[in-house]
Design a protein around this motif. Sequence first.
Motif, short mmCIF file in Angstrom:
data_model
loop_
_atom_site.label_atom_id
_atom_site.label_comp_id
_atom_site.label_asym_id
_atom_site.label_seq_id
_atom_site.Cartn_x
_atom_site.Cartn_y
_atom_site.Cartn_z
N GLY A 24 0.81 -1.21 0.00
CA GLY A 24 0.00 0.00 0.00
C GLY A 24 0.84 1.26 0.00
O GLY A 24 0.56 2.21 -0.75
N HIS A 54 -2.46 4.32 -6.18
CA HIS A 54 -3.52 3.91 -5.26
C HIS A 54 -3.55 4.84 -4.05
O HIS A 54 -2.54 5.49 -3.72
CB HIS A 54 -3.29 2.48 -4.74
N PRO A 58 -4.57 3.73 -0.42
CA PRO A 58 -5.04 2.72 0.53
C PRO A 58 -5.16 3.33 1.93
O PRO A 58 -4.17 3.76 2.52
CB PRO A 58 -3.94 1.67 0.48
N GLN A 71 -11.07 -0.88 5.98
CA GLN A 71 -10.19 -0.22 5.01
C GLN A 71 -11.00 0.22 3.79
O GLN A 71 -12.04 -0.37 3.48
CB GLN A 71 -9.09 -1.16 4.53
N THR A 79 -9.94 1.67 -0.33
CA THR A 79 -8.84 1.92 -1.25
C THR A 79 -9.38 2.44 -2.57
O THR A 79 -10.39 1.93 -3.08
CB THR A 79 -8.03 0.64 -1.50
N TYR A 131 -13.57 -1.69 -0.52
CA TYR A 131 -13.68 -1.42 0.91
C TYR A 131 -14.09 -2.69 1.66
O TYR A 131 -14.63 -3.63 1.08
CB TYR A 131 -14.71 -0.32 1.18
#
Length: 225
Positions: free
Chosen positions: A62, A71, A73, A85, A87, A103
Amino acid sequence: MVHVWPLVLRDEELVLRPLRRRDRGAYERLRARNAQWLRPWDATDPEHPGRIPDFRSVRRWGEQQAKDGTHLPLALTVNGQLAGQITAGPIQYGALRSATLGYWIDHERAGQGLVPRAAALLMDHLFAELGLHRIEVTVRPENAASLRVVEKLQLRPEGLRRSAIHVDGAWRDHLVFALTAEDARLDLDGRGVLRRLKNQMRHQNQIGHRAAAAAEKPTDSPREK
């Protein structure tokens, strides 16, 4: 267009931020407790379908992807506690200017509106700060909870992709939902998606309160004959 990392996004008690080394214990406990809840929806490696990446790998990948700008994250925290989380990635520029959201959330916090708020918060950042034009969310047709998320966000349904993503050990069909910058209608603070979501939640709460009040209203007693 400004890609900032590390990135922190806030909405009241909800904070999106990078995973930290000291999150390891909380992350591992959270994933272990939610293993069965998340298994049908977790992406898997076609070459090693049973392999689950550990915390160090997740964090390292990440961080590298975030530094490369491909990305975003982010850990989803509520009142300082790790809860899931979300992303955005891959983030594509040029003629596409798009990203896909993914997610997951602790099953004990599901249904509290946290994922729609987190997604709206991140989407507003992608539109307002990164200048993206289109954001997608792909959902397995069987994933009722995630379908409710895209419904709350008012994402546009765009059809089915056959065998689109390797999930839970096999190639799975996914429904595609999307939102464009024109749909978001950002305000001066860059919060079009989140503002719309909160207005909708407020309206639904008002309807719920009226319905509850009506149900509790006493009825007239029948007259004695």
